[in-house]
Design a protein around this motif. Structure first.
Motif, PDB file in Angstrom:
ATOM      1  N   PHE A   1       0.835  -1.212   0.000  1.00 44.60           N
ATOM      2  CA  PHE A   1       0.000   0.000   0.000  1.00 44.60           C
ATOM      3  C   PHE A   1       0.863   1.253   0.000  1.00 44.60           C
ATOM      4  N   THR A   2       1.970   1.187   0.746  1.00 40.93           N
ATOM      5  CA  THR A   2       2.879   2.329   0.754  1.00 40.93           C
ATOM      6  C   THR A   2       3.422   2.569  -0.644  1.00 40.93           C
ATOM      7  N   ALA A   3       3.698   1.486  -1.365  1.00 42.60           N
ATOM      8  CA  ALA A   3       4.227   1.633  -2.723  1.00 42.60           C
ATOM      9  C   ALA A   3       3.218   2.349  -3.615  1.00 42.60           C
ATOM     10  N   LEU A   4       1.943   1.993  -3.455  1.00 44.25           N
ATOM     11  CA  LEU A   4       0.923   2.638  -4.280  1.00 44.25           C
ATOM     12  C   LEU A   4       0.758   4.106  -3.876  1.00 44.25           C
ATOM     13  N   GLN A   5       0.697   4.341  -2.557  1.00 40.24           N
ATOM     14  CA  GLN A   5       0.474   5.714  -2.071  1.00 40.24           C
ATOM     15  C   GLN A   5       1.591   6.649  -2.511  1.00 40.24           C
ATOM     16  N   SER A   6       2.823   6.145  -2.536  1.00 41.51           N
ATOM     17  CA  SER A   6       3.945   7.028  -2.837  1.00 41.51           C
ATOM     18  C   SER A   6       4.202   7.110  -4.337  1.00 41.51           C
ATOM     19  N   SER A   7       3.286   6.575  -5.148  1.00 37.63           N
ATOM     20  CA  SER A   7       3.416   6.600  -6.608  1.00 37.63           C
ATOM     21  C   SER A   7       4.603   5.799  -7.124  1.00 37.63           C
ATOM     22  N   ALA A   8       5.110   4.867  -6.311  1.00 33.81           N
ATOM     23  CA  ALA A   8       6.180   4.010  -6.804  1.00 33.81           C
ATOM     24  C   ALA A   8       5.645   3.048  -7.861  1.00 33.81           C
ATOM     25  N   VAL A   9       4.336   2.783  -7.835  1.00 35.99           N
ATOM     26  CA  VAL A   9       3.705   1.955  -8.869  1.00 35.99           C
ATOM     27  C   VAL A   9       2.460   2.679  -9.383  1.00 35.99           C
ATOM     28  N   ASP A  10       2.080   2.362 -10.629  1.00 36.85           N
ATOM     29  CA  ASP A  10       0.880   2.983 -11.198  1.00 36.85           C
ATOM     30  C   ASP A  10      -0.380   2.266 -10.738  1.00 36.85           C
ATOM     31  N   LEU A  11      -0.236   0.975 -10.495  1.00 39.11           N
ATOM     32  CA  LEU A  11      -1.366   0.226  -9.949  1.00 39.11           C
ATOM     33  C   LEU A  11      -0.829  -0.970  -9.195  1.00 39.11           C
ATOM     34  N   LEU A  12      -1.673  -1.505  -8.292  1.00 40.91           N
ATOM     35  CA  LEU A  12      -1.365  -2.761  -7.632  1.00 40.91           C
ATOM     36  C   LEU A  12      -2.166  -3.807  -8.361  1.00 40.91           C
ATOM     37  N   SER A  13      -1.495  -4.859  -8.848  1.00 39.51           N
ATOM     38  CA  SER A  13      -2.238  -5.978  -9.400  1.00 39.51           C
ATOM     39  C   SER A  13      -1.633  -7.177  -8.706  1.00 39.51           C
ATOM     40  N   ARG A  14      -2.007  -7.351  -7.448  1.00 40.47           N
ATOM     41  CA  ARG A  14      -1.244  -8.205  -6.550  1.00 40.47           C
ATOM     42  C   ARG A  14      -2.153  -8.955  -5.610  1.00 40.47           C
ATOM     43  N   ASN A  15      -2.971  -9.837  -6.138  1.00 42.99           N
ATOM     44  CA  ASN A  15      -3.932 -10.607  -5.337  1.00 42.99           C
ATOM     45  C   ASN A  15      -4.316  -9.867  -4.053  1.00 42.99           C
ATOM     46  N   THR A  16      -4.804  -8.669  -4.239  1.00 40.20           N
ATOM     47  CA  THR A  16      -5.160  -7.830  -3.100  1.00 40.20           C
ATOM     48  C   THR A  16      -6.670  -7.800  -2.913  1.00 40.20           C
ATOM     49  N   THR A  17      -7.080  -8.033  -1.678  1.00 43.17           N
ATOM     50  CA  THR A  17      -8.507  -8.102  -1.377  1.00 43.17           C
ATOM     51  C   THR A  17      -9.123  -6.711  -1.292  1.00 43.17           C
ATOM     52  N   TRP A  18     -10.249  -6.558  -1.931  1.00 48.20           N
ATOM     53  CA  TRP A  18     -11.027  -5.319  -1.891  1.00 48.20           C
ATOM     54  C   TRP A  18     -11.777  -5.291  -0.568  1.00 48.20           C
ATOM     55  N   THR A  19     -11.385  -4.376   0.305  1.00 51.04           N
ATOM     56  CA  THR A  19     -12.113  -4.245   1.570  1.00 51.04           C
ATOM     57  C   THR A  19     -12.523  -2.795   1.748  1.00 51.04           C
ATOM     58  N   MET A  20     -13.475  -2.581   2.620  1.00 46.57           N
ATOM     59  CA  MET A  20     -13.955  -1.225   2.866  1.00 46.57           C
ATOM     60  C   MET A  20     -12.846  -0.390   3.507  1.00 46.57           C
ATOM     61  N   GLN A  21     -12.149  -0.990   4.471  1.00 48.64           N
ATOM     62  CA  GLN A  21     -11.113  -0.242   5.183  1.00 48.64           C
ATOM     63  C   GLN A  21     -10.060   0.282   4.209  1.00 48.64           C
ATOM     64  N   ARG A  22      -9.701  -0.527   3.226  1.00 46.63           N
ATOM     65  CA  ARG A  22      -8.643  -0.119   2.309  1.00 46.63           C
ATOM     66  C   ARG A  22      -9.076   1.057   1.437  1.00 46.63           C
ATOM     67  N   GLU A  23     -10.364   1.094   1.084  1.00 45.17           N
ATOM     68  CA  GLU A  23     -10.816   2.244   0.296  1.00 45.17           C
ATOM     69  C   GLU A  23     -11.093   3.441   1.184  1.00 45.17           C
ATOM     70  N   ALA A  24     -11.506   3.159   2.437  1.00 47.63           N
ATOM     71  CA  ALA A  24     -11.893   4.264   3.314  1.00 47.63           C
ATOM     72  C   ALA A  24     -10.681   5.012   3.857  1.00 47.63           C
ATOM     73  N   SER A  25      -9.573   4.296   4.117  1.00 51.20           N
ATOM     74  CA  SER A  25      -8.489   5.049   4.743  1.00 51.20           C
ATOM     75  C   SER A  25      -7.126   4.938   4.086  1.00 51.20           C
ATOM     76  N   LEU A  26      -6.990   4.160   3.030  1.00 50.38           N
ATOM     77  CA  LEU A  26      -5.664   4.065   2.421  1.00 50.38           C
ATOM     78  C   LEU A  26      -5.541   4.898   1.150  1.00 50.38           C
ATOM     79  N   GLY A  27      -6.575   5.656   0.807  1.00 52.49           N
ATOM     80  CA  GLY A  27      -6.480   6.516  -0.372  1.00 52.49           C
ATOM     81  C   GLY A  27      -6.421   5.741  -1.674  1.00 52.49           C
ATOM     82  N   MET A  28      -7.042   4.560  -1.690  1.00 54.83           N
ATOM     83  CA  MET A  28      -7.002   3.766  -2.923  1.00 54.83           C
ATOM     84  C   MET A  28      -8.406   3.363  -3.354  1.00 54.83           C
ATOM     85  N   ASN A  29      -8.531   3.041  -4.637  1.00 51.99           N
ATOM     86  CA  ASN A  29      -9.787   2.549  -5.188  1.00 51.99           C
ATOM     87  C   ASN A  29      -9.533   1.214  -5.876  1.00 51.99           C
ATOM     88  N   PHE A  30     -10.415   0.257  -5.605  1.00 47.42           N
ATOM     89  CA  PHE A  30     -10.324  -0.996  -6.354  1.00 47.42           C
ATOM     90  C   PHE A  30     -11.129  -0.828  -7.631  1.00 47.42           C
TER      91      PHE A  30
END
Ligand SMILES: N[C@@H](CCC(=O)N[C@@H](CS)C(=O)NCC(=O)O)C(=O)O
Lengths: 398, 341
Positions: free
Chosen positions: B91-120
């Motif tokens: 998540f830090t990698a995505l937030q810091s723009s080190a990657v353009d997207l995460l395509s990494r068997n990552t589970t879509w959860t509410m918490q991740r969209e609500a507080s990590l600044g990401m969208n699935f």
């Protein structure tokens, strides 16, 4: 010339206000402080706005939320329903535990190694030397993994755990011992134990004073009798209070042993690795300290007719301590810092638990700030203690 | 090394955040075009999802999604830089723009969209956490696991789900937490734990790599919902839409029977849906800032969803996971895409 003097003095005084190096220095410091505070302020403000713009949560509010994950070793009560703050404390206690154990054991072992290196016996000194060379020159992380895999490979699976004395078990799940469980009525036993302890301290002190006064120690018969009396009275209280301490013996369960207390293999491997690694370094510190004490001191001791052991204990070591303590302090600080490597073998320390918190909340900056503050506090406390101890030793020396 | 990665990741996040007025709603597409490649955050190696071979060439479902994106943007599925990330660092990698997207068997959860600044963007694989254990322990059912030691990877949904599961069933367990999936699996293999918990797909893929796969069993129960999918930073809707429609193009192509092999023929199909998908009729791609033949490129270079599934995790792969929930909606599964029109 003379009539002008007061005026000129006035003149110099006025220029001095601008040119006065003292005033200038203060003004410069003030400017620096203003600039630094402004930089700090705008850094914090930028981070906060940028976090908000990126819709990343910030602040320490998360600490009071439910953590929801398990931790394998908790010395203070822990369950998933407790808060992140509590989880952090559990990790902190685990870090302090392994650091404290490693500091204690590596100090004892390190002194032995340092003394052994200077031993007149060739085999002993060479053994100590090779130990130090080997252990000091291998990366610590490698040693941690080595001990972990060695322990896991050497131990039997839990279903065929080694049984020692019926209620102690050794397996890949760790060392499981019976756990004393406190029953109601234990308070009486505690009070009785304290009373016996106080009596013992008083009797020992009284007999020492007597020996100093009269030259006669307490006869062996009397001291043995008193010890027996103390034990008998404790047993009596224990039975009268209805045996308020019971042992919860481990039992073979379907997977693991249930009941008892278990020392995890992660803790054991990590404590062993930290101890051996640090002891090698402490051994070198001790050797340097002993060699730093003038040869004349030993010779003087010998000429007084003291034996080698007494010379070491009474003359060399006390003086060597003044050289050893400052270096030992920095070694202890290293142990505390190295205790953050436990995460590599799954020891639930501050870094491991904090990492989980960081990941679950996404609050990287806050958690990293907490880590820094915590390690800094432990380190400063350790060096304050060691400095205090050092000062005490210096006072005692003549 | 992994630990250093996290420190690096966090430091770069902090540096980005320190800069005044970071462009947050940044045009990711502009950066990608200037760079000439997409930077795709993947796992450190799960067969079937994202794993490098001995020559360093990546393959897997999650990898193919990134290749599809590269096909859309560059008409070249190889213009992707893969950045392997541990669960903890992703998540830090995505937030810091080190990657353009995460395509990494990552589970879509509410918490991740609500507080990590990401969208699935989408769900490219419906999964659930499951337990793997040794056959010799004779466990038939997840409810038999009371008292077990369980190896878990840090920073994953498993860490929470396993605690929930045992709490709900009033059983005890001992979690042993490792930073990388490889360390976790090794600890399970050496006998430190009775059970390994992971996404069911990851468990099947891991089992195939163990020394004696037949000594291990993946319990049938799924103890959680794990919708896995690609995620992007919030604030760039154009890029979010491109990721979405790359996946949807693959689903629609499977539904319409357009494959890597027949896509050229299909350009002359009379079916209006196929004609719109391949950009023969209309010009929907342009609205997203893409070419007319955007979907044609994905299918031409990568294939449709069914083909991607089959060669990576399905019958054409060593893992052989049934389609079940990941079958098309027309075949009783959950994979469904909005229409291209
Ligand atoms: N889907 C879960 C788990 C993802 C995950 O990281 N799984 C582990 C093991 S199941 C993994 O893939 N590790 C591979 C790696 O670390 O490269 C999540 O998003 O939290």
């Amino acid at each position: 010339m003379t009539p002008d003097a007061p005026a000129r003095r006035d003149e110099t005084h006025r220029t001095a206000l601008v040119n006065d190096p003292k005033v200038r220095r203060i003004a410069l410091q003030a400017l620096l402080i203003i600039l630094l505070s402004f930089a700090a302020y705008s850094a914090v403000k930028n981070v906060a706005t940028n976090l908000a713009n990126q819709r990343i949560s910030s602040g320490f509010g998360f600490l009071s939320q439910t953590a929801g994950f398990g931790i394998s070793q908790a010395l203070i009560p822990w369950s998933e329903t407790m808060t992140y703050a509590r989880a952090y404390m559990v990790g902190l206690v685990n870090t302090m535990l392994v650091s404290a154990v490693a500091i204690l054991l590596s100090t004892i072992f390190g002194f032995a190694v340092g003394i052994a290196r200077l031993a007149p016996n060739f085999i002993i000194s060479q053994l100590a030397r090779w130990y130090v060379e080997l252990v000091r020159n291998l990366p610590l992380l490698f040693q941690i993994l080595f001990w972990y895999l060695a322990i896991l490979a050497a131990m039997p699976p839990p279903r065929s755990a080694l049984n020692i004395l019926g209620s102690v078990f050794l397996s890949q799940r760790g060392l499981t011992l019976p756990q004393p469980v406190i029953q109601p009525g234990a308070a009486i036993l505690g009070v009785a134990a304290l009373a016996v302890l106080a009596a013992a301290v008083m009797i020992v002190r009284w007999s020492r004073l007597r020996r100093e006064r009269t030259g006669f120690g307490m006869p062996r018969r009397v001291s043995l009798g008193l010890s027996a009396l103390a034990i008998a009275s404790l047993v009596a209280v224990f039975l009268l209070a209805g045996a308020p301490l019971q042992l919860d013996a481990p039992q073979q369960g379907r997977f693991n042993l249930s009941g008892g207390v278990t020392m995890m293999p992660e803790f054991a491997a990590f404590a062993i690795a930290l101890t051996f690694y640090s002891a090698a370094n402490i051994g070198e510190i001790v050797r340097a300290g002993i060699q730093g004490v003038g040869k004349g001191q030993t010779e003087a001791g010998r000429s007084l007719g003291l034996r080698a052991g007494s010379i070491l204990r009474l003359i060399t070591i006390p003086q060597a301590m003044r050289i050893i303590i400052p270096m030992l302090t920095s070694m202890y600080l290293n142990i505390v810092k190295n205790s953050s490597l436990g995460v590599s073998i799954g020891y639930p320390d501050l870094v491991s638990v904090g990492g989980t918190i960081l990941n679950n909340t996404g609050q990287a900056i806050e958690v990293i700030a907490m880590w820094m503050a915590t390690y800094l506090t432990i380190s400063i406390a350790t060096s304050l203690f060691m400095n205090w101890y050092n000062a005490r030793i210096a006072l005692v020396s003549r | 090394m992994k630990h250093h990665n996290r420190i690096l990741g966090t430091s770069s996040l902090i540096l980005t955040l320190l800069a005044a007025g970071v462009a947050t709603a940044g045009p990711t597409m502009d950066k990608i075009k200037a760079r000439g490649a997409i930077v795709c955050g993947v796992s450190q190696g799960i067969a079937g999802f994202s794993i490098p071979d001995s020559t360093g060439k990546w393959s897997g479902m999650d990898v193919d999604l990134c290749r599809g994106l590269a096909a859309v943007v560059f008409d070249d599925p190889n213009k992707v830089q893969f950045s392997p990330l541990s669960a903890k660092d992703r998540f830090t990698a995505l937030q810091s723009s080190a990657v353009d997207l995460l395509s990494r068997n990552t589970t879509w959860t509410m918490q991740r969209e609500a507080s990590l600044g990401m969208n699935f963007a989408v769900v490219n694989f419906y999964d659930g956490n499951s337990f793997m254990t040794k056959k010799a322990l004779n466990v038939k059912n997840a409810k038999d696991l009371g008292g077990a030691s369980i190896c878990v990877t840090a920073g994953t949904t498993m860490e929470l789900n396993v605690a929930d599961f045992f709490r709900a069933n009033q059983m005890k367990f001992e979690p042993v937490v490792f930073v990388t999936a490889d360390e976790t699996a090794k600890a399970y293999e050496t006998g430190r734990c009775d059970v390994l918990i992971a996404d069911a797909s990851a468990n099947y893929s891991r089992r195939a790599q163990l020394q004696k796969p037949d000594d291990h069993i993946v319990l049938p129960e799924l103890i959680s919902k794990e919708p896995l999918g690609p995620a992007v930073r919030q604030g760039d809707d154009q890029w979010l839409n491109i990721v979405k429609w790359t996946h949807y193009a693959m689903i629609n192509a499977e539904e319409l029977g357009v494959t890597k092999a027949n896509v050229v023929e299909m350009r002359s199909s009379a079916n209006p849906e196929i004609r719109r998908l391949l950009g023969i009729e209309g010009n929907l791609g342009e609205g997203l800032g893409l070419s007319k033949d955007w979907a044609d490129r994905i299918i031409r270079h990568v294939g449709n969803y069914g083909e991607v599934y089959d060669r990576n995790v399905g019958q054409g792969s060593p893992i052989k996971i049934e389609r079940t929930t990941n079958a098309l909606w027309t075949k009783g599964g959950l994979q469904y895409a909005p229409p291209v029109r």
